[in-house]
Scaffold this motif. Sequence first.
Motif, PDB file in Angstrom:
ATOM      1  N   LEU A 204       6.927   3.442  15.890  1.00 54.46           N
ATOM      2  CA  LEU A 204       7.913   2.611  16.522  1.00 54.46           C
ATOM      3  C   LEU A 204       8.495   1.669  15.810  1.00 54.46           C
ATOM      4  N   LEU A 205       7.643   0.890  14.947  1.00 54.16           N
ATOM      5  CA  LEU A 205       8.073  -0.161  14.137  1.00 54.16           C
ATOM      6  C   LEU A 205       8.724  -0.025  12.820  1.00 54.16           C
ATOM      7  N   GLU A 206       8.749   1.386  12.534  1.00 53.88           N
ATOM      8  CA  GLU A 206       9.337   1.874  11.031  1.00 53.88           C
ATOM      9  C   GLU A 206      11.147   1.519  11.128  1.00 53.88           C
ATOM     10  N   PRO A 207      11.568   1.285  12.101  1.00 53.02           N
ATOM     11  CA  PRO A 207      13.050   0.944  11.930  1.00 53.02           C
ATOM     12  C   PRO A 207      13.165  -0.505  11.494  1.00 53.02           C
ATOM     13  N   PHE A 208      11.919  -1.392  11.834  1.00 52.04           N
ATOM     14  CA  PHE A 208      12.514  -2.649  11.401  1.00 52.04           C
ATOM     15  C   PHE A 208      12.071  -3.431  10.077  1.00 52.04           C
ATOM     16  N   ASN A 209      11.649  -2.428   9.226  1.00 50.92           N
ATOM     17  CA  ASN A 209      11.737  -2.840   7.741  1.00 50.92           C
ATOM     18  C   ASN A 209      10.513  -3.918   7.709  1.00 50.92           C
ATOM     19  N   LEU A 210       9.445  -3.465   7.957  1.00 52.13           N
ATOM     20  CA  LEU A 210       8.226  -4.484   7.993  1.00 52.13           C
ATOM     21  C   LEU A 210       7.600  -4.626   6.545  1.00 52.13           C
ATOM     22  N   GLN A 211       7.063  -5.401   6.040  1.00 57.34           N
ATOM     23  CA  GLN A 211       6.473  -5.826   4.934  1.00 57.34           C
ATOM     24  C   GLN A 211       5.133  -5.361   4.989  1.00 57.34           C
ATOM     25  N   LEU A 212       4.431  -5.223   6.009  1.00 58.40           N
ATOM     26  CA  LEU A 212       3.183  -4.910   6.303  1.00 58.40           C
ATOM     27  C   LEU A 212       2.559  -4.643   7.707  1.00 58.40           C
ATOM     28  N   PHE A 213       1.682  -3.801   7.983  1.00 61.96           N
ATOM     29  CA  PHE A 213       1.117  -3.901   9.221  1.00 61.96           C
ATOM     30  C   PHE A 213      -0.667  -4.058   9.054  1.00 61.96           C
ATOM     31  N   GLU A 214      -0.742  -5.222   9.329  1.00 65.94           N
ATOM     32  CA  GLU A 214      -2.277  -5.689   9.276  1.00 65.94           C
ATOM     33  C   GLU A 214      -3.477  -5.216  10.138  1.00 65.94           C
ATOM     34  N   GLN A 215      -4.406  -4.729   9.682  1.00 66.44           N
ATOM     35  CA  GLN A 215      -5.727  -4.208  10.422  1.00 66.44           C
ATOM     36  C   GLN A 215      -5.305  -3.633  11.626  1.00 66.44           C
ATOM     37  N   PRO A 216      -4.696  -2.477  11.694  1.00 64.07           N
ATOM     38  CA  PRO A 216      -4.070  -1.825  12.844  1.00 64.07           C
ATOM     39  C   PRO A 216      -5.528  -1.424  13.725  1.00 64.07           C
ATOM     40  N   VAL A 217      -6.687  -1.073  13.178  1.00 64.56           N
ATOM     41  CA  VAL A 217      -7.707  -0.421  13.710  1.00 64.56           C
ATOM     42  C   VAL A 217      -9.181  -1.354  13.626  1.00 64.56           C
ATOM     43  N   ALA A 218     -10.102  -0.823  14.095  1.00 63.75           N
ATOM     44  CA  ALA A 218     -11.294  -1.624  14.125  1.00 63.75           C
ATOM     45  C   ALA A 218     -11.588  -1.760  12.700  1.00 63.75           C
ATOM     46  N   ALA A 219     -12.612  -2.703  12.500  1.00 67.90           N
ATOM     47  CA  ALA A 219     -12.894  -3.285  10.831  1.00 67.90           C
ATOM     48  C   ALA A 219     -13.909  -2.003  10.243  1.00 67.90           C
ATOM     49  N   ASP A 220     -14.638  -1.714  10.849  1.00 70.58           N
ATOM     50  CA  ASP A 220     -15.588  -0.588  10.554  1.00 70.58           C
ATOM     51  C   ASP A 220     -15.100   0.952  10.401  1.00 70.58           C
ATOM     52  N   ASP A 221     -13.866   1.106  10.887  1.00 72.75           N
ATOM     53  CA  ASP A 221     -13.089   2.299  10.958  1.00 72.75           C
ATOM     54  C   ASP A 221     -12.186   2.528   9.712  1.00 72.75           C
ATOM     55  N   LEU A 222     -12.894   2.537   8.529  1.00 74.77           N
ATOM     56  CA  LEU A 222     -11.912   3.015   7.458  1.00 74.77           C
ATOM     57  C   LEU A 222     -11.132   4.420   7.371  1.00 74.77           C
ATOM     58  N   PRO A 223     -11.984   5.397   7.803  1.00 74.29           N
ATOM     59  CA  PRO A 223     -11.377   6.692   7.813  1.00 74.29           C
ATOM     60  C   PRO A 223     -10.128   6.691   8.814  1.00 74.29           C
ATOM     61  N   GLY A 224     -10.215   5.633  10.058  1.00 74.15           N
ATOM     62  CA  GLY A 224      -9.247   5.834  10.955  1.00 74.15           C
ATOM     63  C   GLY A 224      -7.895   5.136  10.463  1.00 74.15           C
ATOM     64  N   MET A 225      -8.247   3.784   9.568  1.00 72.47           N
ATOM     65  CA  MET A 225      -7.087   3.364   9.003  1.00 72.47           C
ATOM     66  C   MET A 225      -6.697   4.029   7.986  1.00 72.47           C
ATOM     67  N   ALA A 226      -7.159   4.885   7.283  1.00 79.25           N
ATOM     68  CA  ALA A 226      -6.748   5.688   6.187  1.00 79.25           C
ATOM     69  C   ALA A 226      -5.680   6.599   7.041  1.00 79.25           C
ATOM     70  N   LYS A 227      -6.231   7.085   8.091  1.00 84.65           N
ATOM     71  CA  LYS A 227      -5.423   7.979   9.052  1.00 84.65           C
ATOM     72  C   LYS A 227      -3.807   7.335   9.404  1.00 84.65           C
ATOM     73  N   VAL A 228      -4.004   6.053  10.019  1.00 85.02           N
ATOM     74  CA  VAL A 228      -2.963   5.424  10.252  1.00 85.02           C
ATOM     75  C   VAL A 228      -1.952   5.290   9.053  1.00 85.02           C
ATOM     76  N   ARG A 229      -2.491   4.876   7.904  1.00 82.75           N
ATOM     77  CA  ARG A 229      -1.644   4.602   6.731  1.00 82.75           C
ATOM     78  C   ARG A 229      -0.916   5.854   6.254  1.00 82.75           C
ATOM     79  N   ALA A 230      -1.582   7.215   6.427  1.00 79.63           N
ATOM     80  CA  ALA A 230      -1.044   8.360   5.962  1.00 79.63           C
ATOM     81  C   ALA A 230       0.181   8.897   6.681  1.00 79.63           C
TER      82      ALA A 230
END
Length: 364
Positions: A204-230
């Motif tokens: 939803l935020l892609e059209p707004f030309n953001l510099q970064l999305f900080e810590q979208p998910v729980a700190a210990d869920d690195l696979p989950g954050m990788a999925k968000v990034r992908a």
Amino acid sequence: MRVEVFGVEVPLVGPGYKNAYNTKTKQRSALVRLTADDGAVGLGNIDPSPGYSTETIEENLVALKDRLAGVVASADPANPHRVIEAMDAALDGFLDAKAAIEMACVDLTARRLGIPVHQYLGGALVDRVRFNAWIGIEPPDVAAAETRKWFDQGFRSAKVKVGGGVEADRDRLKAVREACPEMNLRVDANAGYSVDEGIRLGKLLEPFNLQLFEQPVAADDLPGMAKVRANIGIPVMADESVTDHASLVDVIRTDCADIVKLKVMKQGGFLRCRRMLETATAAGLRVVIGHGFGLGVNTMAEIMLACTSRAVIEGLECVGPLKTADDIVTRKLDLSRGEIAVPNGAGLGVELDEEKVRRYRFDA
């Protein structure tokens, strides 16, 4: 060596600051002052945030007074490796508390040498540093007006807090972007969303030309954050996921972030944070530096570190002096125009205001 530890509670400006964790109206911090036998003095300061920091301010103060002060009293502050080794042997974890003492050791040593801390760390690569504005979880019109205000003051990047619901976050960012097309924008979820929600919000935020999305998910869920990034077209930054050096290596191996957030306090002091900065750089990651609620000592420490690396993204997040109604240093940093010259005084270049330390002091 004399080791003094103080707890201070400094009021924040306005009605408080809301993120995904809580709303805070005061900053409760720890100060350390080291006085060597020759009279040389060094200052350290940490500013834990409820819900974010691993240990509370009360736990840090107890650790500093009861577990660490006695250990380092006989140490040589000019050898921070030995100081860190002694602290680690005495107490597991508590990187924040250890950072306060290591910071004071570095300040003391740089003052003795008559050089700024950035020179002690290898030298500044920039003459001026810019700072990042912030927008809380506010209604769209309020967030938009605040962003425009920051831009007009001289700020060129801003962090917008998210976590109040995906659609509400989207509406806030839409209003902010429309109000200020020129501003570099970051969003920070403070680990508040699930993987699916993080992906949905990111798209939803892609059209707004953001510099970064900080810590979208729980700190210990690195696979989950990788999925968000992908699955989104916005660079992802790890913050809460990065504590010690090993955690940074895990982030790199999991390939879950484009950027990492480092703080002198959170990483355990200058030397540990500097090593992690070099590791991130070698892995091809960019770095954001700064703790949003630091008092004057901690803020200056992060400025001193940040100016020594080209990997650090413009727009430091060590903007505590903009949020605090007062400070415990004799000259409160003026960040109101969004940038300052890199300081060149000896050590951290700040002195404690004894009257204000007494005024704001509390006992844990």
